[in-house]
Design a protein around this motif. Structure first.
Motif, PDB file in Angstrom:
ATOM      1  N   VAL A  75       0.839  -1.202   0.000  1.00 41.87           N
ATOM      2  CA  VAL A  75       0.000   0.000   0.000  1.00 41.87           C
ATOM      3  C   VAL A  75       0.874   1.253   0.000  1.00 41.87           C
ATOM      4  N   PHE A  76       1.877   1.281   0.881  1.00 43.09           N
ATOM      5  CA  PHE A  76       2.721   2.469   0.948  1.00 43.09           C
ATOM      6  C   PHE A  76       3.633   2.596  -0.275  1.00 43.09           C
ATOM      7  N   LEU A  77       3.979   1.485  -0.910  1.00 45.80           N
ATOM      8  CA  LEU A  77       4.688   1.554  -2.184  1.00 45.80           C
ATOM      9  C   LEU A  77       3.800   2.226  -3.231  1.00 45.80           C
ATOM     10  N   HIS A  78       2.528   1.836  -3.255  1.00 44.62           N
ATOM     11  CA  HIS A  78       1.564   2.444  -4.172  1.00 44.62           C
ATOM     12  C   HIS A  78       1.507   3.958  -3.948  1.00 44.62           C
ATOM     13  N   LEU A  79       1.374   4.365  -2.692  1.00 46.44           N
ATOM     14  CA  LEU A  79       1.272   5.793  -2.382  1.00 46.44           C
ATOM     15  C   LEU A  79       2.553   6.538  -2.756  1.00 46.44           C
ATOM     16  N   ALA A  80       3.695   5.904  -2.526  1.00 48.18           N
ATOM     17  CA  ALA A  80       4.973   6.535  -2.904  1.00 48.18           C
ATOM     18  C   ALA A  80       5.054   6.716  -4.415  1.00 48.18           C
ATOM     19  N   LEU A  81       4.650   5.697  -5.176  1.00 50.70           N
ATOM     20  CA  LEU A  81       4.690   5.798  -6.633  1.00 50.70           C
ATOM     21  C   LEU A  81       3.708   6.852  -7.144  1.00 50.70           C
ATOM     22  N   ASP A  82       2.540   6.945  -6.499  1.00 50.11           N
ATOM     23  CA  ASP A  82       1.582   7.975  -6.895  1.00 50.11           C
ATOM     24  C   ASP A  82       2.087   9.377  -6.563  1.00 50.11           C
ATOM     25  N   SER A  83       3.066   9.464  -5.681  1.00 50.41           N
ATOM     26  CA  SER A  83       3.630  10.764  -5.314  1.00 50.41           C
ATOM     27  C   SER A  83       4.575  11.309  -6.382  1.00 50.41           C
ATOM     28  N   VAL A  84       4.937  10.481  -7.353  1.00 50.42           N
ATOM     29  CA  VAL A  84       5.846  10.954  -8.399  1.00 50.42           C
ATOM     30  C   VAL A  84       5.153  12.020  -9.239  1.00 50.42           C
ATOM     31  N   GLY A  85       3.995  11.717  -9.783  1.00 48.50           N
ATOM     32  CA  GLY A  85       3.331  12.686 -10.645  1.00 48.50           C
ATOM     33  C   GLY A  85       1.854  12.856 -10.391  1.00 48.50           C
ATOM     34  N   GLY A  86       1.286  12.025  -9.539  1.00 50.73           N
ATOM     35  CA  GLY A  86      -0.152  12.099  -9.323  1.00 50.73           C
ATOM     36  C   GLY A  86      -0.565  12.900  -8.106  1.00 50.73           C
ATOM     37  N   GLY A  87       0.249  12.889  -7.084  1.00 51.34           N
ATOM     38  CA  GLY A  87      -0.061  13.637  -5.872  1.00 51.34           C
ATOM     39  C   GLY A  87      -0.765  12.793  -4.828  1.00 51.34           C
ATOM     40  N   ILE A  88      -0.287  12.894  -3.599  1.00 49.60           N
ATOM     41  CA  ILE A  88      -0.859  12.161  -2.466  1.00 49.60           C
ATOM     42  C   ILE A  88      -1.021  13.133  -1.298  1.00 49.60           C
ATOM     43  N   MET A  89      -2.059  12.938  -0.506  1.00 51.33           N
ATOM     44  CA  MET A  89      -2.342  13.776   0.658  1.00 51.33           C
ATOM     45  C   MET A  89      -1.502  13.325   1.859  1.00 51.33           C
ATOM     46  N   TRP A  90      -0.214  13.580   1.821  1.00 46.99           N
ATOM     47  CA  TRP A  90       0.673  13.121   2.886  1.00 46.99           C
ATOM     48  C   TRP A  90       0.381  13.774   4.220  1.00 46.99           C
ATOM     49  N   ALA A  91      -0.262  14.920   4.239  1.00 49.47           N
ATOM     50  CA  ALA A  91      -0.558  15.611   5.498  1.00 49.47           C
ATOM     51  C   ALA A  91      -1.946  15.285   6.046  1.00 49.47           C
ATOM     52  N   TRP A  92      -2.731  14.467   5.363  1.00 44.87           N
ATOM     53  CA  TRP A  92      -4.073  14.145   5.811  1.00 44.87           C
ATOM     54  C   TRP A  92      -4.004  13.407   7.149  1.00 44.87           C
ATOM     55  N   PRO A  93      -4.828  13.695   8.130  1.00 41.55           N
ATOM     56  CA  PRO A  93      -6.079  14.462   8.141  1.00 41.55           C
ATOM     57  C   PRO A  93      -5.906  15.943   8.447  1.00 41.55           C
ATOM     58  N   PHE A  94      -4.688  16.440   8.460  1.00 45.13           N
ATOM     59  CA  PHE A  94      -4.443  17.837   8.801  1.00 45.13           C
ATOM     60  C   PHE A  94      -4.536  18.763   7.599  1.00 45.13           C
ATOM     61  N   GLY A  95      -4.567  18.190   6.419  1.00 46.58           N
ATOM     62  CA  GLY A  95      -4.697  18.972   5.193  1.00 46.58           C
ATOM     63  C   GLY A  95      -4.946  18.046   4.021  1.00 46.58           C
ATOM     64  N   GLU A  96      -5.520  18.588   2.972  1.00 47.90           N
ATOM     65  CA  GLU A  96      -5.860  17.773   1.803  1.00 47.90           C
ATOM     66  C   GLU A  96      -5.030  18.134   0.578  1.00 47.90           C
ATOM     67  N   ARG A  97      -3.942  18.844   0.781  1.00 54.33           N
ATOM     68  CA  ARG A  97      -3.066  19.198  -0.337  1.00 54.33           C
ATOM     69  C   ARG A  97      -2.427  17.935  -0.902  1.00 54.33           C
ATOM     70  N   LEU A  98      -2.380  17.857  -2.234  1.00 52.27           N
ATOM     71  CA  LEU A  98      -1.728  16.742  -2.910  1.00 52.27           C
ATOM     72  C   LEU A  98      -0.259  17.087  -3.130  1.00 52.27           C
ATOM     73  N   TYR A  99       0.626  16.228  -2.634  1.00 45.30           N
ATOM     74  CA  TYR A  99       2.058  16.419  -2.792  1.00 45.30           C
ATOM     75  C   TYR A  99       2.561  15.488  -3.890  1.00 45.30           C
ATOM     76  N   SER A 100       3.319  16.054  -4.835  1.00 47.00           N
ATOM     77  CA  SER A 100       3.925  15.232  -5.880  1.00 47.00           C
ATOM     78  C   SER A 100       5.306  15.779  -6.208  1.00 47.00           C
ATOM     79  N   LEU A 101       6.164  14.898  -6.693  1.00 46.68           N
ATOM     80  CA  LEU A 101       7.531  15.297  -7.029  1.00 46.68           C
ATOM     81  C   LEU A 101       7.589  16.126  -8.305  1.00 46.68           C
TER      82      LEU A 101
END
Length: 165
Positions: free
Chosen positions: A90-116
């Protein structure tokens, strides 16, 4: 990521020597966050980026994973490696989605999508825009490596280029 999640799960499983149920756990974990695509297409009609759903929120998976791993430690010790590998997928999936898709790494404190990197929607449709962006080469590389290892594990003959004399 669009095509590399399942192959990345295979690489994860191979990397830890997983077979059988452990390999299935790695594969399942690597695609599990994308189950929200059913809601995205069938209910939401694609109105909201599916990376904004809780299935793509690392905080959700952290709580669920810790609870599941703790339950396995207490009640089903033999399933502990499976639960751990599932969560790694699951966390591999989220890391890969962080390359160009964006993931809410700060959730539940924020809904900003972070991507490389930012993949501009330059070709009319997001799928086409992703496939024609240079970052898609990362997905193709992951997929090709997984396919090569999978074929090699099944005894498929290696492709050999021969020079004609």
């Amino acid at each position: 990521m669009m095509i590399a999640h399942l192959p990345s799960g295979y690489l994860l499983g191979r990397g830890v020597g997983a077979r059988g149920g452990l390999m299935m756990a790695a594969l399942a974990g690597a695609v599990l966050p994308d189950l929200d695509l059913a809601w995205y297409w069938l209910v939401d009609g694609g109105r909201i980026d599916h990376h904004l759903y809780w299935f793509h929120a690392p905080g959700f998976w952290l709580v669920l994973g810790l609870a599941g791993i703790a339950a396995c430690r207490i009640f089903a010790h033999r399933l502990l490696p499976h639960a751990t590998l599932l969560m790694a997928g699951v966390f591999l999936h989220l890391a890969l989605d962080s390359v160009g898709g964006g993931i809410m790494w700060a959730w539940p404190f924020g809904e900003r999508l972070y991507s490389l990197i930012d993949v501009p929607m330059a070709h009319g449709h997001f799928i086409l825009s992703f496939m024609l962006h240079w970052s898609f080469a990362i997905e193709l590389s992951i997929t090709a490596l997984a396919a090569a290892l999978w074929l090699r594990a099944r005894g498929a003959p290696a492709m050999v280029l021969r020079r004609r004399v």
